[in-house]
Design a protein around this motif. Structure first.
Motif, PDB file in Angstrom:
ATOM      1  N   LYS A 172       0.790  -1.216   0.000  1.00 32.21           N
ATOM      2  CA  LYS A 172       0.000   0.000   0.000  1.00 32.21           C
ATOM      3  C   LYS A 172       0.829   1.277   0.000  1.00 32.21           C
ATOM      4  O   LYS A 172       0.327   2.329  -0.412  1.00 32.21           O
ATOM      5  CB  LYS A 172      -0.942   0.014   1.213  1.00 32.21           C
ATOM      6  N   TRP A 173       2.061   1.215   0.462  1.00 28.77           N
ATOM      7  CA  TRP A 173       2.834   2.436   0.666  1.00 28.77           C
ATOM      8  C   TRP A 173       4.191   2.380  -0.006  1.00 28.77           C
ATOM      9  O   TRP A 173       4.785   1.311  -0.162  1.00 28.77           O
ATOM     10  CB  TRP A 173       3.036   2.693   2.164  1.00 28.77           C
ATOM     11  N   ALA A 224       6.334  10.215  -0.957  1.00 32.02           N
ATOM     12  CA  ALA A 224       5.402   9.369  -0.200  1.00 32.02           C
ATOM     13  C   ALA A 224       4.209   9.074  -1.093  1.00 32.02           C
ATOM     14  O   ALA A 224       3.594   9.994  -1.647  1.00 32.02           O
ATOM     15  CB  ALA A 224       4.949  10.075   1.072  1.00 32.02           C
ATOM     16  N   GLU A 225       3.879   7.780  -1.245  1.00 29.90           N
ATOM     17  CA  GLU A 225       2.770   7.368  -2.103  1.00 29.90           C
ATOM     18  C   GLU A 225       1.868   6.377  -1.380  1.00 29.90           C
ATOM     19  O   GLU A 225       2.344   5.519  -0.634  1.00 29.90           O
ATOM     20  CB  GLU A 225       3.286   6.678  -3.371  1.00 29.90           C
ATOM     21  N   ARG A 226       0.583   6.499  -1.626  1.00 24.68           N
ATOM     22  CA  ARG A 226      -0.400   5.515  -1.161  1.00 24.68           C
ATOM     23  C   ARG A 226      -1.038   4.862  -2.375  1.00 24.68           C
ATOM     24  O   ARG A 226      -1.528   5.553  -3.285  1.00 24.68           O
ATOM     25  CB  ARG A 226      -1.471   6.201  -0.299  1.00 24.68           C
ATOM     26  N   PHE A 228      -3.736   2.260  -4.378  1.00 27.48           N
ATOM     27  CA  PHE A 228      -5.064   1.656  -4.346  1.00 27.48           C
ATOM     28  C   PHE A 228      -5.154   0.703  -5.540  1.00 27.48           C
ATOM     29  O   PHE A 228      -4.969   1.123  -6.687  1.00 27.48           O
ATOM     30  CB  PHE A 228      -6.152   2.730  -4.430  1.00 27.48           C
ATOM     31  N   ARG A 236      -2.438   5.771  -7.582  1.00 27.27           N
ATOM     32  CA  ARG A 236      -1.555   6.192  -6.500  1.00 27.27           C
ATOM     33  C   ARG A 236      -1.637   7.700  -6.321  1.00 27.27           C
ATOM     34  O   ARG A 236      -1.627   8.447  -7.302  1.00 27.27           O
ATOM     35  CB  ARG A 236      -0.108   5.777  -6.789  1.00 27.27           C
ATOM     36  N   GLY A 238       0.176  10.911  -3.955  1.00 30.90           N
ATOM     37  CA  GLY A 238       1.346  11.116  -3.125  1.00 30.90           C
ATOM     38  C   GLY A 238       1.801  12.553  -3.093  1.00 30.90           C
ATOM     39  O   GLY A 238       1.223  13.449  -3.726  1.00 30.90           O
TER      40      GLY A 238
END
Length: 317
Positions: A172-173, A224-226, A228, A236, A238
């Motif tokens: 996820k990250w 920083a990326e999240r 889905f 993503r 971020g």
């Protein structure tokens, strides 16, 4: 799903985004620092990938920058890979047009820790300049044909850089950090206002920063990326802050001495959206767009962008 993909791709033509221009400088898309990396429990760097990337960015004034990049990655061992990026860049603006091979980036990336939940990768590489930032004008103002263009129009930054970084990647990250240090300065840019005497708009002319014999400062980036995940689609969001931690320097035309420029340090922060559609294991298409949140006050290197979008096709083999 295909209709959603087409809508996202077409949105690149109309999205009004912003960026510091890291794609041009190179290190934000090198090795461990590159965006939209997919986590896999079994990591194998021996796979090869060819990415064809089309980038378009507009600046604070008129220049429009287009870059087509061949990005090739191949495995050395199961935990180590080599990447090389070869860009061709062309610029159009009120002062003229330029086009040539852009700066070449290379890097070696190695997995230094791997568990069932995350990977930690590290990268060491560099950037090779392809010219000295001395491209001249080519436009309808014939008296300006021999006048050098400002940095917005140059296809090379004119520096040999060292790049290093690392990334933490989970399902996820993603968190990454990197540094780009110019170590050899071959930038001989000599753009001068007086060589453009008689240009129709002096006010516009002076929106281009002087960068005579530019010595760029050191950049530090964080990412920083999240992620889905939706079947074959990855989305993503971020943040990408880039810090210029040392001042840029240029040669003062009057004294012929190198001077450090105020307001060239600080943070450029962008919000990033990435969308990738995986047709299968071997073929993917990726869209990346971003919006500037804040920027440095003075950007003499010509990297500031307003309206950034890139579209890439990736083949793995």
């Amino acid at each position: 799903m295909k209709r959603l993909l087409m809508a996202l791709v077409l949105s690149a033509a109309t999205f009004q985004g912003y960026g510091q221009g890291c794609s041009d400088a190179g290190f934000c898309t090198m090795g461990a620092m590159r965006p939209s990396q997919v986590y896999s429990q079994k990591i194998n760097f021996k796979l090869r990938a060819l990415e064809v990337n089309q980038y378009r960015g507009t600046t604070k004034i008129t220049p429009v920058i287009n870059v087509t990049t061949l990005d090739f990655t191949f495995g050395i061992t199961e935990k180590t890979s080599f990447q090389v990026k070869i860009p061709y860049q062309w610029v159009n603006g009120n002062l003229g047009e330029t086009s040539s091979l852009g700066d070449i980036s290379y890097s070696v990336t190695s997995n230094i820790k791997s568990t069932e939940k995350y990977h930690i990768n590290a990268t060491l590489g560099g950037k090779i300049p392809t010219n000295n930032s001395t491209l001249e004008a080519s436009n309808e103002f014939t008296s300006f044909q021999d006048a050098e263009l400002p940095m917005y129009y140059q296809t090379s930054l004119g520096t040999w850089d060292v790049v290093a970084g690392a990334a933490f990647i989970s399902k996820k990250w993603m968190f990454a950090a990197g540094v780009q240090v110019p170590v050899v300065h071959n930038n001989d840019n000599d753009f001068r206002f007086e060589e453009w005497t008689g240009y129709p708009s002096e006010d516009y002319l002076r929106h281009n920063h002087l960068a005579n014999d530019l010595k760029r400062g050191t950049d530090v980036m964080l990412r920083a990326e999240r992620a889905f995940h939706f079947s074959n689609l990855d989305i993503r969001i971020g943040l990408l802050p880039i810090f210029r931690i040392t001042k840029d320097q240029i040669r003062d035309i009057d004294t012929n001495e190198m001077v450090k420029l105020d307001n060239t340090t600080g943070m450029a922060l962008s919000a990033i959206l990435g969308v990738a559609y995986h047709f299968n294991t071997f073929h993917s298409v990726k869209l990346l767009i971003g919006r500037k949140i804040t920027d440095r006050d003075v950007n003499v290197d010509g990297l500031t962008r307003e309206d950034v979008a890139s579209l890439a096709y990736v083949i793995r083999f």
